[in-house]
Design an enzyme around this catalytic site. Structure first.
Site, PDB file in Angstrom:
ATOM      1  N   GLU A  94      -8.324  59.568  23.276  1.00 60.61           N
ATOM      2  CA  GLU A  94      -9.696  59.623  23.798  1.00 60.61           C
ATOM      3  C   GLU A  94      -9.701  59.738  25.318  1.00 60.61           C
ATOM      4  OE1 GLU A  94     -11.485  55.914  22.688  1.00 60.61           O
ATOM      5  OE2 GLU A  94     -11.187  56.311  20.553  1.00 60.61           O
ATOM      6  N   ASP A 115       6.010  46.189  22.906  1.00 54.39           N
ATOM      7  CA  ASP A 115       7.002  45.158  22.624  1.00 54.39           C
ATOM      8  C   ASP A 115       7.159  44.960  21.114  1.00 54.39           C
ATOM      9  OD1 ASP A 115       8.566  42.958  23.990  1.00 54.39           O
ATOM     10  OD2 ASP A 115       7.342  41.707  22.681  1.00 54.39           O
TER      11      ASP A 115
HETATM   12  C1  GLC Z   1      11.005  41.966  23.464  1.00 57.48           C
HETATM   13  C2  GLC Z   1      11.151  41.733  24.942  1.00 57.48           C
HETATM   14  C3  GLC Z   1      11.845  40.440  25.154  1.00 57.48           C
HETATM   15  C4  GLC Z   1      11.029  39.337  24.537  1.00 57.48           C
HETATM   16  C5  GLC Z   1      10.758  39.606  23.068  1.00 57.48           C
HETATM   17  C6  GLC Z   1       9.669  38.728  22.546  1.00 57.48           C
HETATM   18  O1  GLC Z   1      12.204  42.212  22.835  1.00 57.48           O
HETATM   19  O2  GLC Z   1      11.784  42.822  25.548  1.00 57.48           O
HETATM   20  O3  GLC Z   1      12.076  40.171  26.509  1.00 57.48           O
HETATM   21  O4  GLC Z   1      11.690  38.116  24.667  1.00 57.48           O
HETATM   22  O5  GLC Z   1      10.319  40.929  22.867  1.00 57.48           O
HETATM   23  O6  GLC Z   1       8.431  39.123  23.079  1.00 57.48           O
END
Ligand code: GLC
Length: 556
Positions: A271, A208
């Protein structure tokens, strides 16, 4: 589960756990629900699933606010439920990718609570990005950065003695404080989190906000361009359908320092046996810049958001396909392709938007230029058939195989996306693509769960689009996806290459990939198909006439 570098050609299906399948009838999807429906995904023909977060979380951003990276939220089940899901998926030949959220934790995370308690200057505060405010009494935020979800990117805390104190940075909601990735302690914690899930058999991680973890030294002021992209999170602005030149980079996106983090993570993954992968969510442009995330010693894949953001039309699609293949192959990585996810307007609606909101930054009842649903579905089917013929790896978002549109008329009171609240309803946000799935037309909650409960209300059209009414119907969207995935595998399209076919007009995207010729007509006028046995069409054909908004695959 054998085969090396499976991810180079994989079709990876995104499951949004809240909305996939609910086993206990509380209206919220869960891990046991996912496990029970895995056979349907095997039948669809996908290679792997990516699970959006199911970790312990107060759910202020639907689980992207993690309070314990190594546990399952009771809403979704237990670690044992995860083990069962994972074992069942592996038995069915489906790999499992989990989501890791390293840019920020939840404000409920014990690390952040400890930082609040420990006070200014402490080691614990050093795990996050706390700063004194500007102004005589520190009453002004440390800089002018804005949250992706709207409003200030800083929140001031109350110190232990009851006085207003320091500010902390949150690029997203105030419940999502940014961790300080310059701090070796933070890096060590996340190596442990990676190992926790790798030890449990995870086949990889979708990372993310993989472009946001390092901030420029000194945290300089920055004013983003007016159109910041679907997530408002790109490094530079991109006009719809236009591949951008590099422009000034925001001091919180795409800083060069992020790459050493992924080189370090790659060593951890290496790993482990069995081709485990890292896939970057990096809203960066142009594509040659995204490719930096997938250099040989970094991640394996990066989402191709330039492709997702390309409007339905011949020249733009041809250009983005060429640019993608060139940019990723330059670093030895496969291209990826994606049309929908949990952050953008579903492509069965987005591709038919009109007006000035063509990327659909969240649409709702008052949006100007709402899509015609018939045109939208027709284009979506044609677009998916085009995407699934491209070499590389494709990502699907749950429900697109049913042709689900964005739900536009959600009641305001049901909305949960922080974007809606942080902009006082000015931006609708992402709830419309997150409505629980329809499995059975005649069942309560359309078979999402055993009761009528559904955390977002489901529209009546879910009855027509439910999986059971599409099953076995050759013209259905579900059967179109199944056929495309079967043919893609049979003809090894994932490993192939694109050789353009010209002469069918500007609106037509046509190429040969190995033993298959693909013709996608994005225009209104019909075209005559070249010779070759028809293997697949996104709409019924009369003779060899390919109507507008239709894609055909032919034996080359
Ligand atoms: C990313 C995710 C989204 C979230 C954001 C903050 O873009 O896909 O859904 O709100 O990160 O974590």
């Amino acid at each position: 589960m054998t085969g090396s570098e499976w991810w180079r050609t994989a079709v990876i299906y995104q499951i949004y756990p809240r909305s996939f399948a609910d086993s206990n009838g509380d209206g919220m999807g869960d891990l046991a629900g996912i496990t029970s429906r895995l056979p349907a995904l095997q039948d669809l023909g996908i290679d792997a699933i990516w699970l959006s977060p199911f970790y312990t979380s107060p759910q202020r951003d639907a689980g992207y606010d993690v309070a314990d990276y190594c546990n399952v939220d009771p809403l979704f089940g237990t670690l044992d439920d995860f083990a069962t899901l994972q074992a069942t998926a592996h038995d069915l030949g489906i790999r499992v990718i989990v989501d890791i959220v390293p840019n920020h934790s939840s404000s409920d995370h014990p690390w952040f609570q400890a930082a609040l308690a420990a006070g200014p200057g402490s080691e614990e505060r050093g795990h996050y990005i706390f700063r004194d405010g500007k102004g005589v009494n520190g009453q002004l935020p440390p800089n002018n950065w804005e949250s992706v979800f709207g409003g200030l990117a800083w929140t001031r805390v109350m110190e232990a003695d009851g006085t207003p104190g320091q500010w902390y940075l949150h690029l997203f909601d105030s419940s999502q404080p940014d961790l300080d990735w310059q701090n070796p302690w933070v890096r060590a914690q996340f190596r442990d989190v990676l190992r926790f899930w790798l030890d449990r058999g995870a086949d990889g991680f979708r990372v993310d906000v993989a472009h946001g973890m390092i901030k420029a030294a000194g945290l300089p002021d920055y004013t983003p361009p007016a159109d910041g992209g679907s997530m408002g999170g790109r490094a530079t602005a991109l006009e719809p359908g236009v591949v951008a030149e590099p422009a000034a980079t925001a001091p919180y996106w795409a800083q060069p320092g992020v790459h050493e983090i992924y080189r370090d993570w790659r060593l951890v993954l290496d790993e482990y046996p069995g081709d485990r992968i890292l896939a970057a969510e990096a809203w960066v442009d142009p594509l040659s810049h995204v490719a930096e995330w997938v250099r040989p010693d970094e991640m394996h894949q990066a989402f191709n958001f330039a492709y997702l953001e390309t409007l339905w039309g011949g020249p733009g699609l041809r250009r983005v396909i060429d640019d993608s293949l060139a940019a990723f192959s330059a670093v030895g990585a496969p291209s990826t392709w994606v049309l929908s996810n949990h952050d953008v307007v579903r492509h069965a609606s987005r591709l038919a938007l009109t007006g000035d909101n063509l990327q659909g930054h969240g649409i709702g009842p008052k949006t100007v230029g709402l899509p015609d649903t018939v045109v939208g579905l027709r284009r979506a089917r044609a677009a998916s058939a085009l995407m699934l013929a491209l070499p590389g790896s494709s990502y699907l978002y749950q429900g697109e195989e049913l042709g689900l549109p964005e739900v536009v008329d959600l009641p305001d009171a049901s909305r949960e996306d922080p974007t809606w609240f942080r902009t006082n309803g000015e931006r609708y946000g992402r709830d419309g693509c997150r409505v629980p799935l329809p499995w059975v037309a005649s069942a309560p909650s359309y078979g999402f769960g055993p009761t009528a409960a559904s955390w977002l209300p489901q529209p009546a059209i879910w009855g027509e689009l439910a999986r059971d009414v599409q099953e076995g119907v050759p013209t259905s969207t579900l059967e179109l996806y199944k056929l495309a995935l079967r043919l893609r595998r049979e003809h090894d399209l994932g490993l192939g290459s694109v050789s353009w076919l010209n002469g069918l007009g500007d609106a037509v995207v046509a190429f040969t990939n190995g033993s298959v010729t693909v013709v996608a007509n994005t225009g209104a006028a019909s075209v005559t198909l070249p010779v070759g046995e028809v293997l697949l069409t996104s709409e019924p054909l009369t003779g060899r006439t390919l109507p507008g908004d239709t894609t055909a695959w032919l034996r080359a």
